[in-house]
Scaffold this motif. Sequence first.
Motif, PDB file in Angstrom:
ATOM      1  N   ARG A   9       3.886  -0.014   4.768  1.00  0.00           N
ATOM      2  CA  ARG A   9       3.995  -1.306   4.612  1.00  0.00           C
ATOM      3  C   ARG A   9       5.048  -1.303   3.223  1.00  0.00           C
ATOM      4  NH1 ARG A   9      -1.173  -3.973   2.705  1.00  0.00           N
ATOM      5  NH2 ARG A   9      -1.998  -2.717   4.299  1.00  0.00           N
ATOM      6  N   ASN A  11       6.709  -4.150   0.527  1.00  0.00           N
ATOM      7  CA  ASN A  11       6.671  -5.574  -0.019  1.00  0.00           C
ATOM      8  C   ASN A  11       7.848  -6.059  -1.026  1.00  0.00           C
ATOM      9  OD1 ASN A  11       3.933  -5.839   0.851  1.00  0.00           O
ATOM     10  ND2 ASN A  11       2.964  -5.365  -1.311  1.00  0.00           N
ATOM     11  N   GLN A  73       6.350  -9.284   3.613  1.00  0.00           N
ATOM     12  CA  GLN A  73       5.912  -8.024   3.861  1.00  0.00           C
ATOM     13  C   GLN A  73       6.470  -7.636   5.145  1.00  0.00           C
ATOM     14  OE1 GLN A  73       1.782  -8.669   3.329  1.00  0.00           O
ATOM     15  NE2 GLN A  73       1.507  -7.641   1.683  1.00  0.00           N
ATOM     16  N   LEU A  75       6.599  -3.925   7.912  1.00  0.00           N
ATOM     17  CA  LEU A  75       6.269  -2.520   8.322  1.00  0.00           C
ATOM     18  C   LEU A  75       7.576  -1.712   8.796  1.00  0.00           C
ATOM     19  CD1 LEU A  75       3.007  -2.740  10.480  1.00  0.00           C
ATOM     20  CD2 LEU A  75       3.240  -2.272   8.193  1.00  0.00           C
TER      21      LEU A  75
END
Length: 219
Positions: A9, A11, A73, A75
């Motif tokens: 992940r 941010n 956010q 992936l």
Amino acid sequence: SSDLFEGKRHNVYFAAIDGRPTRVLHAVINRTDKLDDTGLAVEGLTLRTDHELVSQTERVLSKLNYTGIGCAQFLVNENSGSTSFLEINPRIAGNHALPEFAGLDLAWFNYERVVKNKTIKKKILAKNGIKYFWLGGDLMGAKVAYLRGEIGVSELLRWTVKAIITATQSDLCIDFSRRDLMPGIRGLLNVLPRMARWKKREINPGENTIYANEQRRVS
């Protein structure tokens, strides 16, 4: 084909005015409070802001004509390089201690914009290489994993020792403010109850194993 997307992940914290970001921080989450890494972030590192994810965030903000603060956010599959957009959170959360530490001052940006009707257009890009850690969250993760029977005593001790060592080696431990350590200390005391109450809870077959509020408040 599978709908499952796996990866770390990332941010992207930002402040934007009329779709143009003026403050940006990019961070990768290296570990969470769950063994399968689907939980809350406890350890990460800030990266360069000239990353493709920052460019993707800028395009989304432009399309939305976004004004305010937020956290986008994603992936990222490190093997293929492919990315998957998750969401934008238009709010300040606990992990905003990181962009504050890095100098983005998102809270003040919002205050000036909302209360004083001023927009601060100064461009701020956070530096890369900041190691951050959430000690209370990591210890809570260890505690919940033990109570749920996912780890044993030896794994619990290793997890706890690693958490303490990581906290001392990080640039930012988000539990604590140098100006006032007591809230962080009280938070840790809430995580570590009397050992006599550390009893494993029986899990019924087929029970939903997703974190629930009552599970995270086990004490």
